[in-house]
Write an enzyme that holds these catalytic residues in place. Structure first.
Site, mmCIF file in Angstrom:
data_model
loop_
_atom_site.group_PDB
_atom_site.id
_atom_site.type_symbol
_atom_site.label_atom_id
_atom_site.label_comp_id
_atom_site.label_asym_id
_atom_site.label_seq_id
_atom_site.Cartn_x
_atom_site.Cartn_y
_atom_site.Cartn_z
ATOM 1 N N HIS A 61 0.828 -1.214 0.000
ATOM 2 C CA HIS A 61 0.000 0.000 0.000
ATOM 3 C C HIS A 61 0.859 1.259 0.000
ATOM 4 C CE1 HIS A 61 -3.282 2.674 0.730
ATOM 5 N NE2 HIS A 61 -2.947 2.936 1.990
ATOM 6 N N GLU A 174 -6.473 -0.308 10.661
ATOM 7 C CA GLU A 174 -7.134 0.994 10.641
ATOM 8 C C GLU A 174 -8.642 0.802 10.631
ATOM 9 O OE1 GLU A 174 -3.725 3.465 8.138
ATOM 10 O OE2 GLU A 174 -5.271 2.353 7.028
#
Length: 211
Positions: A61, A174
């Site tokens: 990512h 997250e």
């Protein structure tokens, strides 16, 4: 039967109105088949960003040469964990916000920053100060988590906190839902899917501890 564990589901619900980063793909679902006299099953197609809801970022990512999520070791996503409340931390979680809860720290740390998690996109989302992640890594932390959509500010272009976890080899969760979780120690279970080429994966994150 006696219940041996208390369990907290820390995954926000996924649905069409679940908040996403502006420009990212929201949760969408349509039915390929529905139960009728001619069809015995319901079958749906899902379209969504892997960053919707509770999710694990992979190094891919934030690093073009990083590992995809399906090839990550699962060990950091499973084991002893501490939830730390820092609901006044704005705009960044600083060391002073969490230092009250760092004695005998386990290898996984989740920080609650919202008194009540938002149901809409929060452009002013709280994030980690990069030096906090450096110091947590120095203490042996392997995974960090947060109840906001990112460990970096929403408008960051340098992703300083993501670059710390890249360099230090930490894993990250997250968009956790920590509203109902008391501060303290738990067992974390938050396994990503085996998506061999993806930059992130949804997780069904739960915490448990003996009664």
């Amino acid at each position: 039967m006696t219940k041996l564990w208390d369990l907290w589901d820390i995954s926000p619900p996924l649905h069409a109105d679940a908040p996403v980063f502006p420009g990212d793909t929201p949760y969408q679902q349509h039915w390929n088949a529905r139960i009728t006299p001619e069809c015995p099953v319901n079958v749906a197609t899902l379209t969504l960003s892997p960053h919707v809801g509770a999710h694990a970022d992979a190094p891919l990512h934030y690093d073009p040469e990083g590992a995809p999520v399906g090839l990550l070791d699962l060990a950091p996503f499973l084991g002893p964990c501490r939830v730390i409340h820092a609901c006044q931390a704005r705009p960044l979680v600083q060391w002073r916000d969490i230092e009250h809860a760092l004695v005998d720290l386990p290898a996984r740390v989740l920080v609650r920053t919202y008194a009540q998690s938002p149901t809409r996109w929060d452009p002013d989302l709280p994030a980690y100060a990069p030096e906090v992640l450096e110091r947590l890594a120095d203490l042996g932390v392997q995974l960090v988590g947060i109840d906001s959509a990112s460990i970096d500010p929403a408008d960051s272009k340098t992703l300083d906190s993501h670059q710390v976890i890249r360099r230090r080899g930490l894993r990250v969760l997250e968009n956790l839902l920590l509203d109902a979780v008391p501060e303290g120690d738990y067992e974390l279970i938050a396994l990503p899917l085996k998506l061999i080429t993806a930059d992130a994966s949804p997780v069904r994150a739960v915490l448990r501890r003996p009664r």
